[in-house]
Write a protein that holds these residues in place. Structure first.
Motif, PDB file in Angstrom:
ATOM      1  N   GLY A 235      34.856 -23.972 -28.652  1.00  0.00           N
ATOM      2  CA  GLY A 235      34.987 -23.772 -27.212  1.00  0.00           C
ATOM      3  C   GLY A 235      34.263 -22.534 -26.733  1.00  0.00           C
ATOM      4  N   THR A 236      34.323 -21.451 -27.515  1.00  0.00           N
ATOM      5  CA  THR A 236      33.675 -20.197 -27.122  1.00  0.00           C
ATOM      6  C   THR A 236      32.173 -20.357 -27.004  1.00  0.00           C
ATOM      7  OG1 THR A 236      35.413 -18.903 -28.196  1.00  0.00           O
ATOM      8  CG2 THR A 236      33.344 -17.778 -27.756  1.00  0.00           C
ATOM      9  N   SER A 241      27.250 -20.300 -24.011  1.00  0.00           N
ATOM     10  CA  SER A 241      25.972 -20.952 -23.722  1.00  0.00           C
ATOM     11  C   SER A 241      25.801 -21.184 -22.226  1.00  0.00           C
ATOM     12  CB  SER A 241      25.869 -22.279 -24.481  1.00  0.00           C
ATOM     13  OG  SER A 241      25.829 -22.070 -25.875  1.00  0.00           O
ATOM     14  N   LEU A 242      26.876 -21.644 -21.572  1.00  0.00           N
ATOM     15  CA  LEU A 242      26.804 -21.869 -20.131  1.00  0.00           C
ATOM     16  C   LEU A 242      26.587 -20.571 -19.374  1.00  0.00           C
ATOM     17  CD1 LEU A 242      29.588 -24.560 -19.592  1.00  0.00           C
ATOM     18  CD2 LEU A 242      27.125 -24.886 -19.438  1.00  0.00           C
ATOM     19  N   LEU A 243      27.239 -19.483 -19.822  1.00  0.00           N
ATOM     20  CA  LEU A 243      27.085 -18.191 -19.147  1.00  0.00           C
ATOM     21  C   LEU A 243      25.660 -17.665 -19.248  1.00  0.00           C
ATOM     22  CD1 LEU A 243      30.327 -16.176 -20.018  1.00  0.00           C
ATOM     23  CD2 LEU A 243      29.494 -16.813 -17.741  1.00  0.00           C
ATOM     24  N   ILE A 244      24.978 -17.982 -20.344  1.00  0.00           N
ATOM     25  CA  ILE A 244      23.599 -17.528 -20.515  1.00  0.00           C
ATOM     26  C   ILE A 244      22.621 -18.464 -19.822  1.00  0.00           C
ATOM     27  CG2 ILE A 244      21.775 -17.130 -22.224  1.00  0.00           C
ATOM     28  CD1 ILE A 244      24.003 -16.320 -24.190  1.00  0.00           C
ATOM     29  N   PRO A 477      23.787  -7.840 -20.723  1.00  0.00           N
ATOM     30  CA  PRO A 477      24.992  -7.133 -20.249  1.00  0.00           C
ATOM     31  C   PRO A 477      26.182  -8.086 -20.179  1.00  0.00           C
ATOM     32  CG  PRO A 477      23.559  -7.659 -18.399  1.00  0.00           C
ATOM     33  CD  PRO A 477      22.801  -8.054 -19.636  1.00  0.00           C
ATOM     34  N   GLU A 478      27.379  -7.527 -20.135  1.00  0.00           N
ATOM     35  CA  GLU A 478      28.571  -8.335 -19.936  1.00  0.00           C
ATOM     36  C   GLU A 478      28.546  -8.918 -18.523  1.00  0.00           C
ATOM     37  OE1 GLU A 478      30.685  -9.223 -22.063  1.00  0.00           O
ATOM     38  OE2 GLU A 478      30.135  -7.926 -23.737  1.00  0.00           O
ATOM     39  N   PRO A 479      29.038 -10.124 -18.292  1.00  0.00           N
ATOM     40  CA  PRO A 479      29.727 -10.986 -19.266  1.00  0.00           C
ATOM     41  C   PRO A 479      28.801 -11.962 -19.978  1.00  0.00           C
ATOM     42  CG  PRO A 479      29.928 -11.933 -17.098  1.00  0.00           C
ATOM     43  CD  PRO A 479      29.084 -10.687 -16.923  1.00  0.00           C
ATOM     44  N   PHE A 480      27.475 -11.720 -19.901  1.00  0.00           N
ATOM     45  CA  PHE A 480      26.522 -12.690 -20.426  1.00  0.00           C
ATOM     46  C   PHE A 480      26.288 -12.534 -21.924  1.00  0.00           C
ATOM     47  CE2 PHE A 480      25.307 -11.664 -15.995  1.00  0.00           C
ATOM     48  CZ  PHE A 480      25.631 -12.876 -15.412  1.00  0.00           C
ATOM     49  N   ALA A 778      20.327 -20.920 -25.198  1.00  0.00           N
ATOM     50  CA  ALA A 778      21.719 -21.201 -25.560  1.00  0.00           C
ATOM     51  C   ALA A 778      21.997 -20.722 -26.969  1.00  0.00           C
ATOM     52  CB  ALA A 778      22.005 -22.693 -25.444  1.00  0.00           C
ATOM     53  N   VAL A 779      23.245 -20.334 -27.198  1.00  0.00           N
ATOM     54  CA  VAL A 779      23.638 -19.865 -28.519  1.00  0.00           C
ATOM     55  C   VAL A 779      23.514 -20.991 -29.546  1.00  0.00           C
ATOM     56  CG1 VAL A 779      25.487 -18.822 -29.862  1.00  0.00           C
ATOM     57  CG2 VAL A 779      25.198 -18.193 -27.462  1.00  0.00           C
TER      58      VAL A 779
END
Length: 856
Positions: A235-236, A241-244, A477-480, A778-779
């Protein structure tokens, strides 16, 4: 055969032009309804979702439920992975026992039992040490020499050595790693699957808390590991991946749209429409109860791809018509007259491409096909109805309000440098159309043949982040910035330190009455003269572990039990044939009882046999060998184990890719032939429309092998997706060509088509290729592969539509029309002929003629 579809288009025109506010309000209300469904979207991650209804996976689930495996992870257990210079030292074993005690003393851990190599040694020193407290006391009082002697005494005990790393040394009584197990009696019997209000499964929450507790209270190198930790990281990695990817995609897409639209209001309108398409689609996801899985990370980029294409075409064509002197209403009416039909054809073929995934046996791929197909239909309505209505409403007020107007010129104009570049394919079609098609055919055949070497894979690691995240991503940077991931590192450590050097293993799940006299003989005979992929002993028998081998091992240690076996062994081969119930009962009551429970179910109606596989055997070879041996059992026998399950899923992925491609291609041909026959009276135009798609699909498949990308859970849809997205480009060219050809000679019509439509296609291709291409950030590496292939497929489709399709249309026109210098169709024939290079002038209703169009 012609369908009078114009009345439907006229109805849409009337509402778009005369009632834009009502249209906008209706769409906004629907957006609110779907927005309410966003809160119901659930997530589903990991490999288990792909294995539903697969016999091998079902057998593996039954094994986990029916057999007690104290030193392997099960859905209700936690592994404690300990690393040290010597985990069999007194201090290390005390650390393990104290960690187990710390967790057992907490009510929120729901501990039902523990086991470890340290506990076995403590009980060897003090047989009465049945509790963790007594075991800790026993080790604290024992000198290291006594502990080392107890280790050597247990060196032949599989229950002890099975918890130790491969480097266990009997003489020095040492090993570098060990695994302890904590079993949980979870509330409600929820196992690790149900998800609570916090979004975590109970087991995930327990295992995360266990790691924090051990780190805070004990000074030891113990890693908490289990299915809950793995599910949490599944899930993480989706969230990270979506945040990036999402912000990067938005920045790139907005940047390209600024260039494509060159107007603030048009940009805002296009972005708003894209946002509505995403809200509608994911709202549908929540309302329909379809879980969001990793593959669906690609759905937003796909919606953006089609939405951007529709938006740029609509605005660009509207600007073309406005440039001829038409007012807002007339220009939009002319635009929607042409584009609504084109959008409908594009939507139909794209939906066919996505829905072809319904033929897959893998539930996540079927869900992806449904959601993507529904999303494209939503996109058609939003960009075909809402965006034109909102554009009319804004442009009427643009004239009354002091709203700044930037460039309203269309992309790609005749005489421009861009127009000259876009018309290269027209130049080739003017002189060498047949040569171009022959070269395209040979290229496609060669690329398709080369693509037969593309591999297929399915591994748990596909769904997990890499062991080491790219330094570039870590600088965000956070939260990315992505999280710190540990699952892959732990998995690699376990595989490296605890996997037999001989290779892996496969399991046969046997269902039958294990109390029958010949039950054990059947298991024993199945291992005779095994396939070459299995490791064998000196007697040409497969090396295996089963209830038979456990009986034989215990007989070697217990003379009384050996005598019982001998009395009931009719053929003197060491395998009892009579009185099996008594033998099982004696075995269960002995020191080997725990091991026996791992291979014989409590009700004695099923058993499992684990065969060792040669290290040089591939997963496919091991699976084939397991199926061969399973067929030897006279009972119902199912090959299983992770190797078999993953191989079967891998095979299904390949089958899905080929089946979906064949289905998408065949249904698309039928649809295009039928739709051009119904709408234009030109069925053969559907075949010409397909030429660039065949080239693009073959090129994408060949590129997969060049880049070393295999068919996996993410890329299995790429070929049908290439048809779904790629047809977009060729349909726009073909449909515009038909309209232009009814008014002009062949080559002027083709030139005007490619220059006018090509500009919008170029803007759409650049925007969507880079917008989807950001998936490489994406990760998940496989998500990056999907992004690269999707961007490549869009680029190939664009190039093929501008380089190959013009020649296909020229050749088609030679068969479908009598004279390339005369406009096509009865209405056009009533006008004076249009000479090559001459413009027919603006038409408030372009392309709408009567007649059959001269189809042969």
């Amino acid at each position: 055969m012609r369908l009078d579809f114009q009345r439907f288009v006229d109805w849409a025109d009337d509402n778009i032009v005369n009632r834009p506010q009502k249209v906008m309000l209706a769409f906004l209300l629907v957006t609110v309804v779907f927005g309410a469904g966003l809160g119901n979207v659930s997530t589903e991650a990991g490999t288990q979702q792909f294995a539903e209804d697969i016999p091998a996976a079902n057998a593996l689930d039954r094994i986990e439920n029916e057999f007690d495996a104290p030193f392997t992870e099960s859905p209700g257990s936690t592994q404690l992975v300990q690393r040290d210079r010597n985990v069999l030292s007194k201090q290390s074993m005390l650390s393990m026992l104290r960690a187990q005690r710390t967790l057992q003393e907490r009510d929120d851990m729901y501990v039902s039992g523990t086991s470890s190599s340290a506990a076995i040694i403590a009980q060897s020193i003090d047989p009465g040490a049945t509790t963790l407290e007594r075991q800790i006391t026993a080790l604290e009082r024992a000198p290291q020499t006594e502990i080392s002697r107890a280790v050597r005494q247990n060196a032949d005990n599989p229950g002890f050595t099975g918890t130790l790393s491969n480097d266990f040394n009997r003489r020095s009584a040492s090993a570098s790693a060990t695994i302890g197990v904590v079993r949980h009696d979870l509330p409600g019997g929820s196992g690790g699957g149900s998800v609570g209000q916090s979004g975590e499964s109970p087991l995930t929450s327990i295992q995360n808390d266990a790691q924090r507790i051990i780190d805070a209270e004990l000074d030891t190198d113990i890693t908490v590991f289990g299915s809950g930790i793995i599910a949490d990281e599944f899930g993480t990695v989706i969230t990270d991946s979506l945040l990036i990817v999402t912000p990067a995609a938005v920045l790139l897409i907005v940047g390209f749209l600024v260039i494509a639209y060159r107007d603030l209001l048009d940009l805002l309108l296009g972005v708003t429409s894209l946002g509505m398409a995403v809200i509608w689609t994911f709202g549908f996801l929540g309302l329909a109860g379809i879980p969001f899985n990793q593959i669906m990370i690609s759905v937003p980029p796909l919606l953006l791809a089609v939405g951007i294409d529709f938006g740029i075409h609509a605005i660009n064509r509207y600007r073309e018509d406005r440039a001829t002197g038409l007012d807002v209403e007339a220009a939009m009416q002319a635009t929607t007259d042409q584009l609504l039909v084109a959008f409908f054809i594009v939507t139909g073929t794209t939906v066919i491409g996505f829905l072809s995934n319904l033929a897959s046996d893998l539930p996540p791929i079927r869900d992806f096909g449904i959601v993507a197909g529904v999303g494209i239909i939503f996109t058609f309505f939003i960009f075909g109805i809402f965006l034109p209505a909102a554009k009319v409403w804004l442009d009427r007020r643009r004239e009354d309000w002091p709203i700044p107007t930037f460039s309203q010129r269309p992309l790609g104009e005749e005489g421009s440098v861009l127009g000259e570049v876009l018309s290269v394919g027209v130049t080739l079609s003017r002189h060498l159309p047949v040569v171009v098609l022959v070269v395209a055919l040979l290229f496609s055949v060669g690329a398709a043949g080369y693509a037969t070497g593309v591999d297929t894979s399915f591994t748990q690691e596909d769904f997990l982040p890499p062991e080491e995240v790219s330094p570039l991503l870590k600088t965000l940077p956070e939260p990315f910035a992505p999280s710190d991931y540990g699952v892959v590192g732990t998995l690699n450590f376990l595989e490296d330190r605890f996997t037999s050097t001989q290779g892996g293993s496969v399991t046969i799940y046997v269902e039958g009455r294990m109390g029958e006299d010949d039950a054990l003989e059947r298991i024993h005979r199945a291992g005779e003269d095994p396939p070459s992929e299995f490791v064998t002993d000196g007697n040409r028998r497969a090396e295996s572990t089963s209830i038979v081998t456990i009986i034989q091992d215990h007989a070697e240690q217990d003379p009384e039990f050996a005598a019982l076996v001998d009395r009931n062994d009719r053929n003197d081969n060491g395998v009892p044939d009579d009185n099996l119930g008594t033998i099982y009962s004696e075995l269960a009551a002995s020191s080997s009882g725990d091991r026996a429970s791992q291979y014989l179910a409590d009700d004695r109606r099923s058993a499992r046999v684990v065969y060792t596989v040669s290290a040089d055997a591939s997963d496919s070879e091991a699976t084939a060998a397991a199926n061969e041996v399973a067929d030897r059992f006279r009972y119902e026998a199912t090959p299983t184990g992770n190797t078999v399950v993953f191989q079967e899923v891998s095979d299904l992925i390949f089958d899905s890719a080929i089946t979906s491609l064949a289905l998408a291609l065949s249904v698309t041909v039928v649809f295009l032939v039928a739709i051009y026959w119904i709408l234009e009276g030109l069925p053969s135009l559907g075949i010409a429309n397909l030429a660039p798609i065949v080239v693009a699909v073959a090129a994408v498949a060949g590129t997969m092998r060049v880049l070393g990308i295999s068919f996996n859970a993410f890329t299995a849809t790429i070929l049908s997706l290439t048809i779904g997205l790629g047809i977009d480009y060729s349909v726009h060219v073909v449909h515009r060509f038909v309209d232009e050809r009814r008014q002009r000679a062949l080559l002027p019509a083709l030139q005007r088509t490619v220059v006018g439509t090509g500009g919008a296609l170029l803007g759409s291709m650049a925007t969507t290729s880079f917008g989807i291409g950001v998936l490489v950030l994406a990760v998940l590496s496989v998500l990056g592969q999907f992004g690269v292939l999707t961007a490549v497929s869009i680029t190939y489709s664009f190039l093929a539509s501008l380089l190959v399709l013009p020649s296909a249309l020229v050749v088609w026109d030679r068969f479908a029309n009598d004279d390339p210098m005369v406009p096509m169709g009865p209405r056009a024939e009533s006008k004076p002929p249009v000479e090559s290079g001459e413009s027919a002038g603006p038409n408030p209703r372009p392309g709408r003629t009567s007649g059959d169009g001269g189809e042969l």
